[in-house]
Structure formats: C-alpha cells, structure tokens
Write a protein that holds these residues in place. Structure first.
Motif, PDB file in Angstrom:
ATOM      1  N   ASP A 229      70.108 -10.518  24.149  1.00  0.00           N
ATOM      2  CA  ASP A 229      70.507  -9.273  24.800  1.00  0.00           C
ATOM      3  C   ASP A 229      70.544  -8.115  23.801  1.00  0.00           C
ATOM      4  O   ASP A 229      71.510  -7.371  23.727  1.00  0.00           O
ATOM      5  CB  ASP A 229      71.862  -9.449  25.494  1.00  0.00           C
ATOM      6  N   THR A 230      69.459  -8.001  23.014  1.00  0.00           N
ATOM      7  CA  THR A 230      69.384  -6.943  22.015  1.00  0.00           C
ATOM      8  C   THR A 230      68.498  -5.799  22.492  1.00  0.00           C
ATOM      9  O   THR A 230      67.529  -6.014  23.220  1.00  0.00           O
ATOM     10  CB  THR A 230      68.843  -7.486  20.676  1.00  0.00           C
ATOM     11  N   TYR A 231      68.857  -4.604  22.040  1.00  0.00           N
ATOM     12  CA  TYR A 231      68.155  -3.384  22.444  1.00  0.00           C
ATOM     13  C   TYR A 231      67.872  -2.506  21.233  1.00  0.00           C
ATOM     14  O   TYR A 231      68.579  -2.564  20.229  1.00  0.00           O
ATOM     15  CB  TYR A 231      69.002  -2.581  23.442  1.00  0.00           C
ATOM     16  N   VAL A 232      66.834  -1.675  21.375  1.00  0.00           N
ATOM     17  CA  VAL A 232      66.494  -0.657  20.390  1.00  0.00           C
ATOM     18  C   VAL A 232      66.331   0.674  21.112  1.00  0.00           C
ATOM     19  O   VAL A 232      66.151   0.720  22.325  1.00  0.00           O
ATOM     20  CB  VAL A 232      65.189  -0.991  19.615  1.00  0.00           C
ATOM     21  N   ILE A 233      66.345   1.726  20.348  1.00  0.00           N
ATOM     22  CA  ILE A 233      66.170   3.075  20.900  1.00  0.00           C
ATOM     23  C   ILE A 233      64.683   3.360  21.099  1.00  0.00           C
ATOM     24  O   ILE A 233      63.863   2.899  20.312  1.00  0.00           O
ATOM     25  CB  ILE A 233      66.829   4.118  19.972  1.00  0.00           C
ATOM     26  N   THR A 234      64.351   4.096  22.141  1.00  0.00           N
ATOM     27  CA  THR A 234      62.976   4.553  22.343  1.00  0.00           C
ATOM     28  C   THR A 234      62.874   5.985  21.803  1.00  0.00           C
ATOM     29  O   THR A 234      63.881   6.588  21.418  1.00  0.00           O
ATOM     30  CB  THR A 234      62.596   4.533  23.835  1.00  0.00           C
ATOM     31  N   ASN A 235      61.678   6.532  21.792  1.00  0.00           N
ATOM     32  CA  ASN A 235      61.503   7.909  21.306  1.00  0.00           C
ATOM     33  C   ASN A 235      62.300   8.908  22.131  1.00  0.00           C
ATOM     34  O   ASN A 235      62.905   9.828  21.577  1.00  0.00           O
ATOM     35  CB  ASN A 235      60.020   8.290  21.284  1.00  0.00           C
ATOM     36  N   SER A 236      62.316   8.736  23.460  1.00  0.00           N
ATOM     37  CA  SER A 236      63.080   9.685  24.288  1.00  0.00           C
ATOM     38  C   SER A 236      64.577   9.519  24.059  1.00  0.00           C
ATOM     39  O   SER A 236      65.328  10.500  24.099  1.00  0.00           O
ATOM     40  CB  SER A 236      62.727   9.539  25.769  1.00  0.00           C
ATOM     41  N   GLY A 237      65.041   8.303  23.790  1.00  0.00           N
ATOM     42  CA  GLY A 237      66.445   8.090  23.456  1.00  0.00           C
ATOM     43  C   GLY A 237      66.799   8.693  22.107  1.00  0.00           C
ATOM     44  O   GLY A 237      67.877   9.257  21.913  1.00  0.00           O
ATOM     45  N   ARG A 238      65.850   8.610  21.170  1.00  0.00           N
ATOM     46  CA  ARG A 238      66.056   9.188  19.842  1.00  0.00           C
ATOM     47  C   ARG A 238      66.188  10.718  19.936  1.00  0.00           C
ATOM     48  O   ARG A 238      66.976  11.327  19.231  1.00  0.00           O
ATOM     49  CB  ARG A 238      64.901   8.798  18.921  1.00  0.00           C
ATOM     50  N   GLU A 239      65.413  11.331  20.831  1.00  0.00           N
ATOM     51  CA  GLU A 239      65.513  12.779  21.029  1.00  0.00           C
ATOM     52  C   GLU A 239      66.897  13.160  21.530  1.00  0.00           C
ATOM     53  O   GLU A 239      67.479  14.147  21.072  1.00  0.00           O
ATOM     54  CB  GLU A 239      64.443  13.258  22.015  1.00  0.00           C
ATOM     55  N   ILE A 240      67.408  12.374  22.478  1.00  0.00           N
ATOM     56  CA  ILE A 240      68.751  12.634  23.009  1.00  0.00           C
ATOM     57  C   ILE A 240      69.780  12.523  21.891  1.00  0.00           C
ATOM     58  O   ILE A 240      70.650  13.378  21.739  1.00  0.00           O
ATOM     59  CB  ILE A 240      69.096  11.654  24.147  1.00  0.00           C
ATOM     60  N   ALA A 241      69.669  11.464  21.092  1.00  0.00           N
ATOM     61  CA  ALA A 241      70.617  11.268  19.991  1.00  0.00           C
ATOM     62  C   ALA A 241      70.566  12.448  19.031  1.00  0.00           C
ATOM     63  O   ALA A 241      71.606  12.935  18.589  1.00  0.00           O
ATOM     64  CB  ALA A 241      70.316   9.961  19.260  1.00  0.00           C
ATOM     65  N   GLY A 242      69.375  12.905  18.696  1.00  0.00           N
ATOM     66  CA  GLY A 242      69.237  14.021  17.761  1.00  0.00           C
ATOM     67  C   GLY A 242      69.731  15.332  18.312  1.00  0.00           C
ATOM     68  O   GLY A 242      70.369  16.116  17.613  1.00  0.00           O
TER      69      GLY A 242
END
Length: 179
Positions: free
Chosen positions: A72-85
């Motif tokens: 049940d592991t997850y990573v960030i996608t590019n669109s998620g990275r944009e939100i974080a930034g």
C-alpha cells in the motif's frame, strides 16, 4: 472527525491533501500510506480516517500513484508535485516539520522491517528471540537471546527494528576492540 488531532493540527481536508503531497514530494521513496495515516494521527497532526480519505481522493484525481498494492505504498505524480510546490506555504512550518520528521522515522522503520527477520520460540529452557539483519534474503547478522517472556522478546524486537545497523556496529566494535 477530529479525534486525536491536537491543537495546531489539521482539520481541513484540503490542508491534509496538501500535507500529503508535501510529504510525498520530499520523500524519494514510496510511502506506505496506512502507516503515514497512523503516524500523523499519533503525532496529533491529522485524523487517520481523514488522511485515508484524502489519499483516496488524491489517488482518484491522479495527484499520487500507487507503487505496490501489497505494501500500500504511494508516490507523488507531477501534478501532485505542482500542488505541493504551489500550496505548501499555506501550511504552517511547525506542522510540515513535525510531519516530515515523523515520516522520516516511519520510513526508516519501514525499511528496517523489510531488511530484518525475527523468530520468537518457546523451548523447554525458556523463550528465545532470534533477530537477524538481512542482506537481500540472507542474514549477515543474527543473534539468539534467552528472554524472560514474549513481552520482553517483543520489546527487544522493537529496539532492534529501530536501528539494526547500529546494533551490528556496536557489537562488532565490542567484539573486536583491543583490551
């Protein structure tokens, strides 16, 4: 749904989503989100159920991606990275720092659990625990200890899980030091 959340914690689902994106963007490894939800709840940052709901929402919207269904592991996608930034400034520094620190400890424990093995056995002479540090599937370090009971064995297991490499280094130093 704010059970366990301390003063200064997150109650807003949008903030919880931003925090998850922030954490996943700062950690390079896949993160087990069930463990993350429990850690954030334990630290009083966010309710575990709300974190789980936020993960499902982020996954469905493509902000995070699952890397391993079993773990049940997850990573960030590019669109998620944009939100974080873009939005991470909306979170307080103390919440981000506390969440990041707790996540780092959790990830260390998660990795250690994957590279260790334990066996608790009851024999005629008492209860034993065997703790092994693994190199792939082979143990490079094992120690078998006679303990008073299963509770003590589990305590030793938890201590070993916290830093098996340090235990190995200290034992080697103790066994090889010159008198």
């Amino acid at each position: 749904m704010s059970a366990g959340v301390k003063r200064g914690g997150l109650f807003n689902t949008a903030e919880i989503k931003i925090l998850i994106c922030y954490i996943l963007s700062t950690i390079d490894d896949p993160v087990p989100v069930n463990m993350l939800a429990n850690v954030l709840n334990f630290e009083g940052i966010a309710n575990a159920f709300e974190v789980s709901d936020a993960v499902v929402s982020l996954y469905k919207s493509g902000k995070i991606a699952q890397t391993d269904e079993k773990e049940d592991t997850y990573v960030i996608t590019n669109s998620g990275r944009e939100i974080a930034g873009t939005l991470n400034s909306s979170l307080s520094f103390s919440v981000k720092e506390k969440a990041y620190s707790a996540t780092i400890k959790m990830m260390s424990r998660f990795k250690n659990a994957k590279s260790t093995d334990f066996e608790i056995t009851k024999e005629d002479t008492g209860t034993y625990i065997t703790c092994s540090a693994l190199d792939g599937t082979k143990p490079f370090f094992s120690i078998k200890l006679l303990v008073t009971d299963e509770a003590q064995a589990n305590h030793i297991k938890e201590k070993f899980l916290s830093d098996p490499s340090n235990i190995y280094c200290e034992l080697i130093e103790l066994l090889t030091k010159q008198d």
